[in-house]
Design a protein around this motif. Structure first.
Motif, short mmCIF file in Angstrom:
data_model
loop_
_atom_site.label_atom_id
_atom_site.label_comp_id
_atom_site.label_asym_id
_atom_site.label_seq_id
_atom_site.Cartn_x
_atom_site.Cartn_y
_atom_site.Cartn_z
N PRO A 63 18.14 4.46 -2.03
CA PRO A 63 17.25 5.51 -1.50
C PRO A 63 17.85 6.24 -0.30
N ALA A 64 18.65 5.53 0.50
CA ALA A 64 19.23 6.17 1.69
C ALA A 64 20.30 7.20 1.31
N GLN A 65 20.73 7.20 0.03
CA GLN A 65 21.75 8.16 -0.40
C GLN A 65 21.12 9.40 -1.02
N ILE A 66 19.78 9.42 -1.02
CA ILE A 66 19.10 10.55 -1.64
C ILE A 66 18.51 11.45 -0.56
N LEU A 67 18.95 12.70 -0.56
CA LEU A 67 18.40 13.68 0.36
C LEU A 67 17.38 14.51 -0.42
N LEU A 68 16.11 14.42 0.00
CA LEU A 68 15.03 15.07 -0.74
C LEU A 68 14.39 16.11 0.17
N LEU A 69 14.67 17.37 -0.10
CA LEU A 69 14.19 18.44 0.78
C LEU A 69 12.97 19.12 0.16
N THR A 70 11.88 19.06 0.88
CA THR A 70 10.66 19.67 0.37
C THR A 70 10.18 20.71 1.35
N PHE A 71 9.13 21.41 0.97
CA PHE A 71 8.68 22.54 1.77
C PHE A 71 7.85 22.10 2.97
N SER A 72 7.09 21.04 2.78
CA SER A 72 6.24 20.57 3.87
C SER A 72 6.28 19.05 3.89
N ARG A 73 5.85 18.50 4.99
CA ARG A 73 5.76 17.06 5.12
C ARG A 73 4.85 16.49 4.03
N ARG A 74 3.74 17.23 3.80
CA ARG A 74 2.76 16.77 2.82
C ARG A 74 3.38 16.65 1.43
N ALA A 75 4.20 17.66 1.08
CA ALA A 75 4.84 17.65 -0.23
C ALA A 75 5.79 16.45 -0.34
N ALA A 76 6.48 16.13 0.75
CA ALA A 76 7.39 14.99 0.74
C ALA A 76 6.62 13.69 0.51
N ASP A 77 5.51 13.53 1.22
CA ASP A 77 4.71 12.31 1.07
C ASP A 77 4.22 12.14 -0.36
N GLU A 78 3.72 13.26 -0.92
CA GLU A 78 3.20 13.23 -2.28
C GLU A 78 4.30 12.81 -3.26
N MET A 79 5.47 13.39 -3.06
CA MET A 79 6.60 13.09 -3.93
C MET A 79 6.95 11.60 -3.87
N ILE A 80 7.02 11.07 -2.67
CA ILE A 80 7.41 9.67 -2.49
C ILE A 80 6.37 8.74 -3.12
N ARG A 81 5.10 9.10 -2.94
CA ARG A 81 4.04 8.27 -3.55
C ARG A 81 4.25 8.17 -5.05
N ARG A 82 4.56 9.33 -5.66
CA ARG A 82 4.74 9.31 -7.11
C ARG A 82 5.98 8.52 -7.51
N VAL A 83 7.05 8.68 -6.77
CA VAL A 83 8.27 7.94 -7.08
C VAL A 83 7.95 6.44 -7.05
N GLN A 84 7.18 6.04 -6.05
CA GLN A 84 6.86 4.62 -5.93
C GLN A 84 6.06 4.13 -7.14
N ARG A 85 5.14 4.99 -7.60
CA ARG A 85 4.33 4.61 -8.75
C ARG A 85 5.22 4.44 -9.99
N ILE A 86 6.16 5.39 -10.15
CA ILE A 86 7.03 5.33 -11.33
C ILE A 86 7.99 4.15 -11.23
N ALA A 87 8.54 3.96 -10.04
CA ALA A 87 9.50 2.87 -9.84
C ALA A 87 8.86 1.53 -10.16
N ALA A 88 7.56 1.43 -9.92
CA ALA A 88 6.86 0.18 -10.21
C ALA A 88 6.92 -0.14 -11.70
N LYS A 89 7.03 0.93 -12.53
CA LYS A 89 7.10 0.70 -13.97
C LYS A 89 8.51 0.29 -14.40
N VAL A 90 9.50 0.58 -13.57
CA VAL A 90 10.88 0.28 -13.95
C VAL A 90 11.12 -1.23 -13.84
N SER A 91 10.92 -1.76 -12.65
CA SER A 91 11.07 -3.20 -12.45
C SER A 91 10.55 -3.56 -11.08
N PRO A 92 10.19 -4.82 -10.87
CA PRO A 92 9.71 -5.22 -9.55
C PRO A 92 10.76 -4.95 -8.46
#
Length: 690
Positions: A63-92
DNA sequence: GCTAAGTCTTTTTTT
DNA sequence: AAGACTTAGC
């Protein structure tokens, strides 16, 4: 060997359609070339990007090698929340990895600030630099402007805000001052030499005080990566760079991306040229239109044009509007939802009726079971909603407004923050200048002298109470100076509370509505308490200001139901079941102030498109027939007549249904009267320009 | 040198 | 309707 084993498709990608999956999986492995995702409104853009990030994790990217540039702080938070939800399906294991967070997700400006603090030592920057928001920058510009004697020219010199706008435009577009003046500020062109001098002095002032403005966060970053060694180092640190809302980036931002990723490998940008609405900030549609061919081989392009949000009726109308644009990546959104009702053009008499109509509709839909939160009222300029806000308050309907004057821009909040900032850095002239003048009896002259003394003296503030002030102010000054010196010693958030206490009498003296403002100060203290230290509070507040203003109506609690009021700009990326657009009228949309060039007018058209595509099921476009002229004494009756926005000409009316409100009485005299009014109207329209 | 009152200009969207 | 600048008065 079966197809299945050659192309194993992980189940966490099941929810995506073909194009989305294509984008998420692009360049699996190491050789990910540049990718452009053209993502129409409501096409699952955030979801796709989040899947792509989750997929990168699954492939072993840290994750530290990924630079994720979004328009607002809120958009970044939303994005991360979703990534976490999807990552949970990949593996613990991946779930844990994602849970740890993405240290490099945020806006260009906040990421820039972090990078610059880290590399400060190597580029001759004080790592403790402070960040000026727009108003601070304008104040500093003003200070310099006075020092150079530009304010007392015989012909009126541009005001501070205009000066800063010109400076900012030159920086963000990377154009020459001459060209910026010519194209965007022709009425200031005569001042070119003076402006150049002003900007040079402004830059020197910033550097002397170790202050960066918003533009500097990008500019220093870009300068930093124009050094080949640093560019390589920063570029290699981020194996993947993903940029959201790419259509709203400016020249400087695209230059800095290119410097970090010269061959485009590992670079993914997502955007929709039809939703580019920030050119006033230097954003250019060219960034997205020209992206593929910047690279050799050119970037891969994936288009997401299936819309999951709106009914086909709403989409058809929005498509018809945007089809009038001249240059774009052609795509028409389509949807498999049932047709639904057409958007409605609602004709009302004036703004008072507009407010009444909206309230009636909102309440009716709530009766029908649609929560307030699923409804929104949008408008071009923040003040367009004033009438409606009054009506909502009167009817006791809770609402939250996005856009417009920010909490932090209110004079009293700025006052308190100025003292706090000054106490941290006594050389901060902008903060000091404002803070010192809070004392009655001290004006610009005394304040300037004190700041000069402090600048000349050695660091350390032992002599603050001894500064020369007029006799009558002595006691007040000593008390104030002692307070400021003492603030550093308190444990956070004590300083804010002590400051608020000191400020209260000033509040009473300075403002008629002191009690309303007092609530804001308390709110500020509460916000301050959520930060670990004064330093963190001050630096992070500038880049991530709280979203909504705490209005007189009292900010609704988080779990309460409330209506959303928002400028179209602030509505970007969001969606509601029912949307009402206020003032769908020429002069408001397009704004009278933005009809100078064809480019500006096109942007206003895209603004209408953005507003329309926020709606899932219901869309009301409201057209008030007349506007009362503000600023006339008492109950004046002067008004102008307006007409429907030029972006919905008659030939597009088939995509809309029309109604008048309140419904016209079928009286015999009705027609005659309205015709008489129509004749009158034409004359008045001409009179407007006399 | 500071403040208050009066005149004139600008007037949007945001990190 | 607010902000910037000028002028008059303390």
């Amino acid at each position: 060997m079966s197809d299945d084993t050659r192309c194993p498709r992980p189940t966490y990608l099941d929810g995506l359609n073909d194009a989305q999956r294509d984008a998420a999986l692009h360049g699996s492995g190491n050789a990910a070339g540049p990718l452009l995702i053209i993502a129409g409104a409501g096409s699952g853009k955030t979801n796709t990007l989040a899947h792509r990030v989750a997929h990168l994790l699954a492939e072993g990217v840290d994750p530290a090698q990924i630079l994720l540039l979004t328009f607002s702080r809120r958009a970044a938070d939303e994005m991360i929340r979703r990534v976490q939800r999807i990552a949970a399906k990949v593996s613990p294991r991946h779930a844990r990895l994602a849970q740890g967070g993405f240290p490099w997700a945020g806006t260009f400006h906040s990421v820039g600030a972090r990078l610059l603090r880290e590399f400060a030592g190597r580029i001759g920057l004080d790592p403790a630099f402070t960040i000026h928001d727009r108003e601070d920058s304008a104040d500093l510009m003003n200070l310099v402007r006075h020092e150079l004697g530009l304010s007392s020219k015989t012909r009126r010199f541009p005001m501070k805000g205009t000066c800063l706008a010109i400076y900012s435009a030159a920086v963000n577009t990377q154009n020459r001052l001459t060209d910026v003046l010519q194209t965007s500020f022709p009425w200031c062109a005569e001042w070119e030499a003076d402006l150049r001098q002003l900007f040079r002095a402004y830059v020197e002032a910033k550097q002397a005080q170790q202050v960066l403005d918003y533009d500097d966060l990008l500019l220093y970053w870009a300068q930093m990566v124009s050094e080949p060694d640093l560019a390589r180092e920063v570029g290699e640190r981020f194996r993947h760079v993903l940029v959201d809302e790419f259509q709203d980036t400016n020249h400087l931002q695209s230059a800095l991306l290119r410097a970090m990723k010269p061959d485009g490998r590992g670079l993914t940008v997502v955007g929709d040229d039809a939703q580019s609405i920030y050119s006033f900030r230097g954003a250019t549609v060219r960034n997205i239109l020209d992206f593929p061919d910047q690279f050799d081989p050119p970037a891969r392009r994936v288009t997401l044009d299936r819309n999951y949000r709106s009914t086909p009726s709403i989409l058809a109308a929005a498509n018809a509007v945007i089809a009038q644009a001249r240059e774009r990546f052609s795509k028409d959104l389509w949807s498999e939802r049932p047709a639904g009702e057409k958007p409605v053009l609602v004709s009302v008499r004036d703004e008072a009726d507009q407010a009444a109509y909206v309230v009636e509709q909102v309440l009716a839909r709530r009766e029908a079971g649609l929560r307030l939160k699923a409804q929104a009222v949008l408008f071009r300029a923040a003040h367009h909603s004033v009438r409606l806000e009054i009506e909502l308050t009167r009817r006791n309907i809770p609402f939250v407004k996005f856009g417009g004057l920010k909490f932090l821009e209110a004079a009293h909040v700025k006052d308190v923050l100025a003292v706090l900032r000054w106490s941290q850095n006594l050389r901060d002239r902008v903060a000091g200048f404002r803070a010192i003048q809070l004392l009655p009896g001290i004006g610009p002259k005394t304040a300037g002298r004190i700041l000069d003394n402090l600048q000349a003296a050695a660091p350390g503030c032992a002599l603050l109470p001894e500064q020369p002030v007029p006799e009558g102010v002595r006691d007040g000054w000593v008390a104030f100076a002692t307070l400021v010196e003492g603030l550093g010693g308190d444990t956070w958030p004590q300083p804010v509370e002590r400051l608020a206490q000191w400020y209260e009498p000033q509040l009473e003296r300075l403002f008629d509505d002191a009690h309303v403002r007092q609530a804001d100060i308390q709110q500020l203290a509460r916000i301050a308490a959520t930060y670990p230290s004064r330093e963190r509070f001050l630096t992070e507040l500038t880049l991530d200001p709280p979203d909504a203003t705490s209005d007189e109506s009292g900010a609704p609690l988080r779990d309460e139901d409330y209506l959303i009021l928002s400028t179209i700009h602030s509505a970007k990326g969001r969606e509601w079941s029912a949307v009402s657009l206020l003032n769908t009228v020429d002069g408001c949309l397009p704004s009278d102030l933005a009809t100078g060039s064809e480019r500006e007018i096109e942007e206003e058209m895209r603004l209408l498109y953005v507003a329309m595509t926020r709606a899932k099921d219901h869309l009301d476009l409201i057209v008030p027939q007349r506007f009362y002229i503000t600023g006339q004494s008492g109950m004046g009756d002067r008004h102008v007549y307006a007409s429907r926005t030029r972006f919905i000409p008659n030939r597009l009316c088939g995509h809309f249904s029309s109604r008048s409100w309140p419904s016209i009485e079928p009286a015999v005299t009705g027609d005659a009267q309205s015709r008489e009014r129509a004749i009158d109207l034409a004359a008045r329209m001409r009179d407007m320009w006399n």
